[in-house]
Design an enzyme around this catalytic site. Structure first.
Site: not given
Lengths: 666, 666
Positions: B372, B271
């Site tokens: 997800p 991320r």
């Protein structure tokens, strides 16, 4: 998606700001700020003027970490400009804006200009013009943005001011006018510059600062107060400038075009779309007439005042025949003015105190004025500030061991550029106005061919684009060593070949850790830090050879020498004879450069572009503003160390050199 | 520079806003807004929920011109989310954000993911793992952004909300909760949807609207009020998810990695950097255990609740052996949760009134929930809104002749996508959890090879990336004509070959007027307008041949048919046998397409990429959301006319077809 069955997570304290844009980390402060005591208002730096130059400086200082207790920027205007004035951004300026994260709106909403058209009197039809050539705007220049952008100056100012709000609670003090500046070391030698200002309400106050920067334009009060003078000549050609929406069948209305006609010269600069969906056009129009008014300023002034908008548009229409040109409708004219070309500059860009430390600086139009047609004004001005900002911060924060010597390099470097600016503008304006002694025989007596203009333009493209600037030798540019010791092949610096004093060109490299193609410029943003680029040779995977030894020395001896975060290491390798893992190269590389290790010959051959021999490698130090400071052989860590210690000092404060890292080959 | 001798310029009234960012022009309103009368609060559109789906819809409607008198968006939360939740943006979503001018921060500050690594149990060392392959994330897909981006969902919401402020004085009403929805045509058939809400202060109020959109997530009150039900199965694998800063020597920590180990599966998603300069990592960690709890929801729930952060991190560390992995230090864990995989969706995405007009819609998680790990949630949800927004606006503004039929296509198109989403997620999750009946013999019984995961992933890449979506036949997708009449060669639609129902891929074209290379996507932003792309053939310069005849018919007959600004024409030409000027092609082309005429075979061969034969050309209509609506032969203007009249009606309001333009060859 959401997690309907989620257990409650824990949270860390900083995640609440994760939805905000990223900001640049500030620089370390190694010297305490002198506390404000006594009744006098004090700052470390005061900036007079919030045009592009002043705002750029103010923003950079805020980003580097100078907060509003230390920094004040005032401007006598009530806010940013609304129309007219400089509007062109050059490739190098775009590179800098990109590095600061400020280029997106400019690139997407400004008007990009990639090609320049040249027009001459027709050789076959009298009293008309014909296109002679269309050339790329940045022919021969290696740049991340091979084009210029025209955009409203007010937008640039708004973008700078908006970004400031990410870093500083306090913005610009608008409506505050500088009355006078003087140096007074006797009362307070720490804050020797004394400034008198008048705020919006007419309230006068006296402020002291360590350093003052005059970004207050051609009529600079700072310059006048310090007794500096603009000097230079003034040509007497009169020009009109108009921003408008035009109706025209001229074919090159959407590219910049230099038109040389029998009745005078016109330059067309396309501009951005406005909200109506229409595009603005800027016209520079030569107003023909008796140009032998040289020296008679009153006569020239009177003539200038007599020029109307209709005159300007009439001359433009005549020069463009057989094509038509007129304002689209009533109200299509946005702004217009009449001016005379002049090139003037100041001999000294700073004023020292009695100890020899520069205390007052001038930047931008305060230092140099010139004609607008090459689109240099806003660029050179902002780059003045870009050059000064990190040096000033290093002085204020105590990062450099010799602040006076570092600050000296502002004048050394930017005065050189201003001189080039004036010389280029003189040559360009002269040719464009048809005033030169080299008129070839076959050209009508009323002026020159645009071929000559094209020649001047292309000779100056390195300067115009900003990508060909070369700073001279100084504390921060080391180029005097024997040339044979600089391991660089090639001399075409405009194509990217490395050279101390020139900016490092951009190139796309593939990052080792994640395989993402990265622009080198994005990997070393202009955030006030020095970077060492280690171009390894192709012996990288042999732990006993130069590449590995140098990386080990760098990681264990050199990098720990400097205050944390001030020096970053990027490692670039050529194509190797096998795939490798982190375990195949010195372990310390991952510690310092996990996200800064790249394959240099992936989509583009960066070694060839920079002139580095993959069998030899090289060490390159890049300054906080992206200019190459020194180049050394891969083995020669001590040369890098010497340069950096001169700029940065050492962590412990020692400077006797005994701790300096040795050559990697020892 | 400034103009010290400038005469005073005139000014136009709009120049004072030139320093602001550009905004998109709104769409015409062809039907008056019903005035609010009586005491009841009324809007044309109400949106429930301001997550990514709700905010996307609200923003698009505002950009299209629906002001705050017409449009209300409420959310029961107090503001945008701070941590966790969906964080991946797929290539197609990035294309859409770019078209809306919202991609810059996401691209520069998010974490780009270009490569996906697959890891398997080692074939040589027991109880350890080894890398089996690294593949490009978008292998085989023609897309402007050949990568994904991971970024905080709160940032996406902030970017959408900030952009809203450019278009609308009134933002989202936070802290306002929907209590109930019902349809009541008897009181007010113009505003048949009745909504009861409770504001921040506990004040309840009743509001009416023409159209209501439920973007209120997996527990949607709108869905429940309208009696719609999520249906589907639920697998019982339990997974932990953690966002944290890790300390690890795992080599693929900075690229997305699917790790299949003897002790369970882990997925790593890198991320973005946080302000500390460190990068976040998301881990999805399979929690091993008895997965035969199927049907026993209580037992599963109890087990889930017993899973702690330490369990999750312990399982992750075990799966990654021989590498180590742990949180960097105390406080490095940002957020964590435990969940079970389930795929469920609603059979009907809208509810009609008694006349057959859709009045209530649901979008995003309210329609479909899923796991997800393929990073689809936020993407499919926002694309639901992106699909609905222009159709809703056309209905409200009276632009389309058959609003009911146009609104029908929302369900037709997005239900198809949701079905694919559920099917893909089921397959992907099953393989990743090691639950499938196709386990090869040579694989340990505890799970599957990541090779199989890779196969599922690559088979689904068109869907995952969002670039391979194909909408079925409807009012707005015309694909039923004889295939021989569609002048397109090739069938590899993922590589860019044109196909009705699929999005038009991006390509760089050189613009005629100024020589600037332009991204086709930037030339046709998703601003609510239809575009006709005229791919001329290489006969363009012969005024008696098809290209010129078609362009003349387009300009004189077809384009004037529609309300101004609703249909734009782009003209693309192949390489021609000579240079040309505006005078060599029909004059009307400059009128409609001065800045939309391009060389289609410059840096890239757009004809080859799209499958258009340069000797034949083609007509292509692109919908406001970038999907191809219809493709016709270059001569067949009437086919284009028929399609557009069906979507848009005609300027005069007439629809008898007598004014419809004939074939160009007449």
């Amino acid at each position: 998606m959401d997690f309907p069955n989620a257990a409650l997570g824990v949270s860390s304290s900083t995640r609440n700001i994760r939805h905000l844009p990223s900001s640049t980390p500030s620089l370390p402060r190694l010297r305490p700020m002198n506390k404000h005591d006594g009744p006098t208002e004090k700052y470390e730096v005061i900036i007079i003027g919030a045009g592009p130059a002043g705002q750029m400086l103010n923003l950079l200082l805020a980003r580097y970490g100078l907060d509003h207790h230390s920094r004040l920027c005032i401007d006598s205007k009530s806010g940013t400009v609304k129309a007219g004035q400089a509007d062109g951004l050059q490739p190098r300026t775009l590179e800098v804006f990109q590095s600061l994260g400020l280029a997106d709106e400019i690139l997407s909403q400004g008007c990009q200009m990639w090609e320049f058209a040249f027009w001459n009197p027709s050789t076959t039809h009298e009293d008309t013009i014909e296109q002679t050539s269309v050339v790329p705007v940045t022919e021969g220049i290696e740049t991340r943005y091979p084009h210029e952008v025209s955009i409203h100056q007010g937008r640039i100012e708004r973008i700078l001011e908006e970004n400031l709000s990410l870093y500083s609670r306090q913005g610009i003090e608008w409506g505050c006018k500088l009355l006078h500046v003087k140096m007074d070391e006797s009362q307070d030698s720490q804050f020797p510059v004394v400034v008198e200002v008048e705020g919006k309400n007419g309230h006068r106050r006296t402020i002291r600062c360590k350093y003052l920067v005059g970004a207050d334009g051609a009529h600079s009060t700072v310059r006048q107060s310090m007794g500096l003078q603009l000097k230079g000549d003034s040509l007497d050609s009169i020009w009109g400038v108009v921003d408008l929406v035009v109706e025209s069948d001229f074919p090159d209305l959407r590219r910049p075009a230099a038109i040389h006609s029998a009745t005078g010269s016109v330059m067309i600069i396309p501009r951005e779309k406005i909200d109506s969906g229409e595009s603005l056009t800027r016209l520079y129009v030569q107003i023909p007439g008796d140009i032998r008014l040289n020296g008679n300023h009153e006569a020239a002034k009177g003539w200038r005042k007599s020029v109307t908008l209709d005159h300007i548009l009439g001359h433009a229409a005549r020069a463009l025949r057989p094509y038509t040109l007129q304002p689209k409708e009533g109200g299509a004219v946005d702004w217009w003015a009449v001016y005379q070309i002049g090139q003037r500059m100041v001999n000294q860009f700073s004023v020292k105190d009695s100890s020899g430390m520069d205390r007052v600086f001038i930047v931008g139009d305060a230092c140099h004025t010139h004609s607008p047609k090459a689109g240099q004004g806003m660029n050179v001005s902002m780059m003045d500030s870009f050059n000064l900002a990190w040096k000033l911060l290093y002085a204020v924060n105590g990062i450099t061991p010799d602040a006076a010597r570092l600050l000296d390099t502002y004048h050394i470097e930017r005065h050189t550029v201003a001189r080039q600016l004036i010389d280029f503008d003189h040559a360009f304006s002269s040719v464009f106005s048809g005033k030169t002694t080299t008129t070839p025989e076959n050209v009508p007596s009323h002026g020159l061919t645009s071929d000559q203009l094209r020649e001047v333009y292309q000779a100056g493209i390195g300067f115009i684009s900003g990508c060909g600037i070369e700073y001279p030798e100084s504390l921060v540019v080391n180029k005097t060593s024997q040339a044979s010791r600089i391991p660089i092949r090639g001399t075409n610096h405009l194509s990217g070949i490395l050279c101390p004093g020139r900016r490092l060109a951009n190139v796309v490299l593939k990052r080792y850790a994640d395989g993402v193609p990265r622009n080198l410029h994005d990997e070393m943003p202009y955030d006030g830090r020095f970077r060492i680029l280690v171009f390894t040779s192709n012996d990288l995977l042999d732990p006993r050879r130069t590449s590995a030894l140098t990386l080990t020395t760098m990681g264990h001896s050199l990098l720990p020498t400097f205050p944390d975060t001030l020096v970053e290491q990027l490692v670039i390798h050529p194509t190797l004879n096998r795939r490798f893992t982190w375990l195949d190269i010195p372990l310390i590389v991952k510690h310092y450069s996990e996200m800064r290790l790249y394959h240099g010959i992936d989509q583009v051959d960066a070694y060839a572009m920079f002139g580095v021999d993959p069998t030899k490698g090289a060490l390159v130090v890049v300054r906080p503003d992206g200019y190459v400071g020194v180049i050394a052989e891969l083995v020669d860590v001590s040369r890098v160390a010497e340069y950096l210690v001169g700029c940065l000092g050492m962590k412990s404060g020692g400077s006797d050199g005994t701790k300096m890292p040795p050559r990697a080959s020892l």
